[in-house]
Design a protein around this motif. Sequence first.
Motif, mmCIF file in Angstrom:
data_model
loop_
_atom_site.group_PDB
_atom_site.id
_atom_site.type_symbol
_atom_site.label_atom_id
_atom_site.label_comp_id
_atom_site.label_asym_id
_atom_site.label_seq_id
_atom_site.Cartn_x
_atom_site.Cartn_y
_atom_site.Cartn_z
ATOM 1 N N ASP A 39 108.980 -4.833 26.971
ATOM 2 C CA ASP A 39 109.115 -4.607 28.402
ATOM 3 C C ASP A 39 110.584 -4.729 28.791
ATOM 4 O O ASP A 39 111.389 -5.295 28.071
ATOM 5 C CB ASP A 39 108.310 -5.652 29.183
ATOM 6 N N ASP A 40 110.889 -4.197 29.958
ATOM 7 C CA ASP A 40 112.262 -4.360 30.435
ATOM 8 C C ASP A 40 112.429 -5.748 31.052
ATOM 9 O O ASP A 40 111.479 -6.504 31.208
ATOM 10 C CB ASP A 40 112.624 -3.255 31.432
ATOM 11 N N ARG A 47 106.818 -11.527 35.350
ATOM 12 C CA ARG A 47 105.732 -12.259 34.703
ATOM 13 C C ARG A 47 106.043 -13.754 34.660
ATOM 14 O O ARG A 47 105.170 -14.588 34.917
ATOM 15 C CB ARG A 47 105.509 -11.727 33.289
ATOM 16 N N ILE A 48 107.283 -14.113 34.350
ATOM 17 C CA ILE A 48 107.668 -15.528 34.294
ATOM 18 C C ILE A 48 107.567 -16.162 35.674
ATOM 19 O O ILE A 48 107.051 -17.279 35.826
ATOM 20 C CB ILE A 48 109.094 -15.672 33.721
ATOM 21 N N ILE A 49 108.037 -15.455 36.703
ATOM 22 C CA ILE A 49 107.979 -15.986 38.072
ATOM 23 C C ILE A 49 106.534 -16.209 38.499
ATOM 24 O O ILE A 49 106.195 -17.242 39.081
ATOM 25 C CB ILE A 49 108.710 -15.042 39.042
ATOM 26 N N THR A 54 102.279 -19.843 39.751
ATOM 27 C CA THR A 54 100.868 -20.205 39.645
ATOM 28 C C THR A 54 100.718 -21.681 39.275
ATOM 29 O O THR A 54 99.870 -22.383 39.826
ATOM 30 C CB THR A 54 100.180 -19.325 38.594
ATOM 31 N N LYS A 55 101.555 -22.143 38.371
ATOM 32 C CA LYS A 55 101.504 -23.557 37.999
ATOM 33 C C LYS A 55 101.937 -24.453 39.165
ATOM 34 O O LYS A 55 101.341 -25.513 39.395
ATOM 35 C CB LYS A 55 102.380 -23.794 36.778
#
Length: 123
Positions: A39-40, A47-49, A54-55
């Motif tokens: 992925d770019d 995705r990391i954000i 979510t956590k």
Amino acid sequence: MKKKQFWERLGSHMPRMYVQVMLVVLTLTVLTVPAFAVDDMWTVANRIIVDVYTKIVGISTVLAGLMSAVAVIGAKLSNNQHKVDQAWDWLKRIWIAWAIINGIGAFIAYVAPLFSGLATLTP
């Protein structure tokens, strides 16, 4: 005279040293696992954000519930009106902070995609 002997000895060992260094370099290049990005950078960052947020929301929900229970128990068990008022004030602050944290997530999830095409330059 000693300098000349050193350079002569070093000169006789140079081909062997060169071959050894090249073997190490070749071994490292063969054993190196190529990493191809699937992925770019922006997709991975998104995705990391989302994972981190979510956590954070999960932890803040659990803590808000726990601290709300502590504030309510403190208000119910207190015999001083000033302490009861402080407990209810803390309960309001906990709920407001929880709403703000979840509101950021709602903004990111629902409002930010509406602006996704506006930040592009077309020649």
